[in-house]
Design an enzyme around this catalytic site. Structure first.
Site, mmCIF file in Angstrom:
data_model
loop_
_atom_site.group_PDB
_atom_site.id
_atom_site.type_symbol
_atom_site.label_atom_id
_atom_site.label_comp_id
_atom_site.label_asym_id
_atom_site.label_seq_id
_atom_site.Cartn_x
_atom_site.Cartn_y
_atom_site.Cartn_z
ATOM 1 N N ASP A 161 0.537 0.375 1.762
ATOM 2 C CA ASP A 161 -0.674 1.143 1.483
ATOM 3 C C ASP A 161 -0.515 2.610 1.874
ATOM 4 O O ASP A 161 0.140 2.928 2.870
ATOM 5 C CB ASP A 161 -1.842 0.523 2.256
ATOM 6 C CG ASP A 161 -3.156 1.209 1.978
ATOM 7 O OD1 ASP A 161 -3.581 1.208 0.813
ATOM 8 O OD2 ASP A 161 -3.759 1.758 2.922
ATOM 9 N N GLU A 164 2.169 2.129 -2.823
ATOM 10 C CA GLU A 164 0.922 2.679 -3.362
ATOM 11 C C GLU A 164 0.953 4.166 -3.027
ATOM 12 O O GLU A 164 0.586 4.592 -1.938
ATOM 13 C CB GLU A 164 -0.295 1.987 -2.746
ATOM 14 C CG GLU A 164 -1.617 2.353 -3.416
ATOM 15 C CD GLU A 164 -2.491 3.283 -2.593
ATOM 16 O OE1 GLU A 164 -3.384 3.924 -3.177
ATOM 17 O OE2 GLU A 164 -2.291 3.363 -1.367
#
Length: 645
Positions: free
Chosen positions: A327, A380
Site C-alpha cells: 500500500d 499500489e
C-alpha cells in the site's frame, strides 16, 4: 545448540533466563537483514526443563526495564521482569514457566526519560478483539491440505497466467445481519460462502484488504497495530489459514494487502514504543503523515527494516499467501509526499526521494522473490515514478506488478462523458497503450473509487438506466481485453447502486433484478473468457500481445484491436462501440484467417442487453489472398463490445 546446553538457567525466579538469539541473528537484525525475526521475537511456546511455558523477546533499546504483565499475574506491574541482553542490542527476553496458551499480556516498559508505556507485543500472532488491545499467546500449528496448489502455484501466479483479482473487505462482503456493524461472519463462515462464489464467478485470485490487526474499523485495516496478527474480528489465525486453504484447494490464489508505510498513534501500538521514537522517524518532516494522522517507519534503522521484512516473510510462510500488494508506495519513497514547500527536507543529493525507503523496498522484493519465487509483489503506486517493476539489477524497485492508476483515471474521464463528446477525446481511451510497456501493470477498479462521494461504478456512467448498464458492461469488456492483469472491487461485479459502506454488507438483494443479475453474469463470462483464451493473458506484458486494428473511426465511436498469444491461430479481435448508434454489417479488414466466430457480445440478452445484434454467422470476404487480408461484417449494438476469434 540450544541455550540450555551451554548456559545455567536459574529456575528460582519468576522469569527464567533464556534466549533464542545467535550472534548471527543479532548481527542480521541490526543490519536490517533478519527476515525471520518473527521466529525470535514475540511470544513462543517452549517446553523447558520439564516445564511448559512461553518465551518472550522484545526490542526496546531505550528501556531501563521491561516486564510482562497480563491475566496470568493479575495485570500486576514489575512481577515478571525480562532480562536485557548485555550486547547493547536493546533486546529484552526471558521464559515464563506455566504460562498457558490464550493468555492476555502486554509489555510494561520503563523507557526514555522515565516514561512508562504499556504496549502490545509488536510480534504477537494473535490479539484481543477491539476495543481490547492486549496480545494473546498463541500457537500457529495448522494442517494444510493445499499441497497441489503450493506445488503448482508457479503456473497460477506467473505473469504469463491470467490474473483476475476480486478485491474483498472481509467484514462487509457479507454479514450475519446487514445492519449490525459489530457482527461479523467468522473466517470459517466466510470460507463457506466466499469460496463457492469466487469459484463460480471465475476469479483467479482474491485480494484481502488489510487483515493485520487494527483498532479502528473505519480505517479499513490501513491503520495497523499488529503486523504479525490476523485480526480477531473474524476468529483465530487457524481460522484464517482454513479460509486460505479452502481457496487454494479450489485453485484460487490469495493476495494480502500489506501496509509497511505507516502506523497509528494508538497508545498500545508502535508509536513511541519505549518512550521515544523507536519505530518511527524522530524528525516529523519525515516521520508523520498529516493526511492519515499516522507515523512513518524509520526505514534507515536496521531493526525496523528487519521487523517489516519479517512481517512480509511471516504471511508468505505461515499463511501460504501468494502475493503482497504494498500500500501507498508513493508515500514511502517521496520525502515531499503531501507536503508543502518547507515541510520536508531534501536528501543529501537535494532530491525528493527517500533513499533508505527505496533501499528497503528493494530488499523487500529481493527477499520475497528469493524465499518465495512462486509469489508476486504488487505496488499500489499512483505516480509516474519510473522503474517500479524494473529489476533491481537495473536500478528498479523489483516489484512484480504495479497498479495502473493512469488507465483507471483516463477510463473514468472517458466513460463519464456522453457519447457525443467521446469522439473529441478518444485519446483518453487509447493513451494507456502509449506507456503500458513502461511497467508491468495491473488494471484497478478498487475500493477507493466507490467511496467518499465518488459514486458507485454504475452511476459514473451517463445515460438512462439501460445505457448506464450498457456503458458499464462496455467498460468491463475494455478492462478485461486490455493488456495487463485485472483487479475489481467486490460489488462492482453486479453494479451496486450505493457506495461501499464498511459498516454494512454488499447489496446482495439487487441480484433479484435482471439488470444486476445480467451484469454479474457478464463479469462471470468475462472471467472465464479471460482464463480460457491464451491471447488475453499469455503475452499480457509483452509488446507482441497487442496491436490496434482500427482507431480511425472516432466519429462513429468504433475502435478495434487484436490480442495475441504465441499461437497466432488463437488471436482474438475486440470491437468496441462507444457511441449511442448501433451498426449493422459494419465492415472491418483483418489479416490472418477467413473464418471468425463470436465469443462474447456485451449486448446479449443474458446480460440485460437488447439481444438484437448477434453475430451468429460472420460474413467474410477475401480482400487480398496473398496478404491473407479479409473483410468481415459485424452487427454492433450501441455502447457494446463484440469479441471474436
Amino acid at each position: 545448540m540450544a541455550y540450555e546446553d551451554d548456559n545455567f538457567i536459574d529456575t528460582t525466579k519468576m522469569v527464567w533466563n533464556y534466549s533464542f538469539f545467535s550472534q548471527k541473528d543479532l548481527s542480521l537484525f541490526a543490519k536490517g537483514k533478519l527476515f525471520f525475526a518473527h521466529e525470535k521475537f514475540g511470544s513462543h511456546f517452549l517446553h523447558l526443563l520439564n516445564e511448559d511455558g512461553y518465551y518472550f523477546a522484545v526490542w526496546a533499546p531505550n528501556a531501563t526495564a521491561v516486564c510482562v504483565i497480563g491475566e496470568f499475574n493479575g495485570w500486576k506491574n514489575n512481577l515478571h521482569p525480562l532480562f536485557v541482553r548485555q550486547d547493547k542490542s536493546g533486546i529484552w527476553e526471558g521464559f515464563i514457566p506455566r504460562m498457558p496458551e490464550g493468555a492476555l499480556y502486554k509489555y510494561q516498559i520503563k523507557g526514555f526519560d522515565g516514561i512508562e508505556t504499556f504496549k502490545a507485543d509488536p510480534y504477537a500472532n494473535y490479539s484481543e478483539l477491539r476495543p481490547g488491545t492486549a496480545s494473546i499467546t498463541k500457537k500457529l500449528h495448522y494442517h494444510w491440505n493445499d499441497d497441489d496448489w503450493m506445488l503448482n502455484r508457479k503456473n497460477y501466479n506467473s505473469l504469463s497466467a491470467p490474473w483476475s483479482v476480486y478485491e474483498i473487505h472481509l467484514g462487509s462482503w457479507m454479514r450475519p445481519q446487514k445492519d449490525k456493524p459489530n457482527l461479523f461472519n467468522s473466517y470459517s463462515e466466510i470460507a463457506d460462502r466466499l469460496m463457492p462464489y469466487v469459484k463460480a464467478m471465475g476469479y483467479t485470485h482474491v485480494e484481502f484488504m488489510p487483515i493485520t490487526e487494527y483498532p479502528y474499523d473505519g480505517s479499513w485495516g490501513y491503520q495497523c497495530t499488529g503486523f504479525f496478527a490476523a485480526t480477531a474480528r473474524y476468529g483465530t489465525p487457524q481460522d484464517l489459514m482454513n479460509l486460505i486453504n479452502k481457496l487454494h484447494e479450489n485453485n484460487i490464489g490469495v493476495i494480502l494487502d500489506w501496509v509497511p508505510s505507516h502506523f497509528p498513534a494508538d497508545a498500545h501500538g508502535l508509536y513511541k514504543f519505549d518512550g521515544t521514537h523507536t519505530y518511527e522517524y524522530g524528525d516529523m518532516r519525515k516521520g508523520f503523515h498529516k493526511d492519515w494522522n499516522s507515523y512513518i517507519f524509520n526505514y534507515k534503522r536496521g531493526e525496523v527494516r528487519s521487523f517489516l521484512l519479517s512481517s512480509a516473510h511471516f504471511w508468505l510462510k505461515y499463511f501460504h499467501i501468494d502475493g503482497l500488494r504494498v500500500d501507498a508506495v508513493n508515500s514511502i519513497i517521496r520525502l515531499d509526499f503531501s507536503r508543502a514547500e518547507g515541510e520536508w527536507e531534501p536528501n543529501e543529493k537535494g532530491g525528493n526521494d527517500n533513499e533508505e525507503a527505496i533501499s528497503f523496498l528493494q530488499d523487500f522484493n529481493t527477499m520475497v522473490y528469493k524465499e518465495f519465487p512462486d509469489t508476486q509483489t504488487i505496488a499500489e503506486e499512483a505516480s509516474d515514478w519510473s522503474g517500479i517493476t524494473k529489476s533491481i539489477s537495473k536500478n528498479g524497485f523489483g516489484f512484480g506488478m504495479k497498479w495502473m492508476m493512469g488507465w483507471m483515471h483516463d477510463s473514468f474521464s472517458y466513460f463519464k462523458k456522453n457519447w457525443d463528446e467521446r469522439k473529441n477525446v478518444q485519446n483518453d481511451f487509447t493513451f494507456s497503450m502509449m506507456y503500458f510497456f513502461d511497467e508491468k501493470f495491473m488494471l484497478p477498479l478498487s475500493h477507493d473509487e466507490v467511496v467518499h462521494g465518488k459514486s458507485p461504478m454504475l452511476y459514473k456512467m451517463p445515460g438512462n438506466e439501460f445505457q448506464k448498464f450498457a456503458n458499464l458492461r462496455l467498460l468491463y469488456a475494455c478492462m478485461y481485453t486490455h493488456m495487463g492483469a485485472k483487479i475489481n472491487f467486490m460489488g462492482n461485479e453486479f453494479a451496486q447502486t450505493n457506495e461501499w459502506n464498511y459498516d454494512s454488507e454488499l447489496q446482495w438483494e439487487l441480484l433479484q433484478y435482471p439488470a444486476h443479475n445480467g451484469m454479474q453474469e457478464f463479469v462471470r463470462s468475462l472471467n472465464f473468457l479471460y482464463k480460457n483464451e491464451q491471447a488475453l493473458y499469455q503475452l499480457q506484458f509483452d509488446k507482441k500481445g497487442f496491436i490496434w486494428e482500427s482507431v480511425a473511426n472516432e466519429n462513429e465511436g468504433i475502435l478495434v484491436y487484436r490480442r495475441m498469444c504465441k499461437d497466432k491461430s488463437k488471436d482474438i479481435v475486440v470491437v468496441i462501440n462507444t457511441s449511442n448508434t448501433s451498426y449493422l454489417n459494419w465492415e472491418i479488414n483483418l489479416q490472418g484467417k477467413i473464418s471468425w466466430k463470436e465469443l462474447l457480445n456485451s449486448d446479449d440478452v443474458n446480460y440485460w442487453g437488447s439481444g438484437n445484434f448477434k453475430n451468429t454467422n460472420i460474413i467474410s470476404e477475401i480482400v487480398d489472398k496473398k496478404k491473407k487480408l479479409y473483410k468481415i461484417k459485424l452487427n454492433i449494438a450501441a455502447l457494446s463490445s463484440v469479441i471474436i476469434k
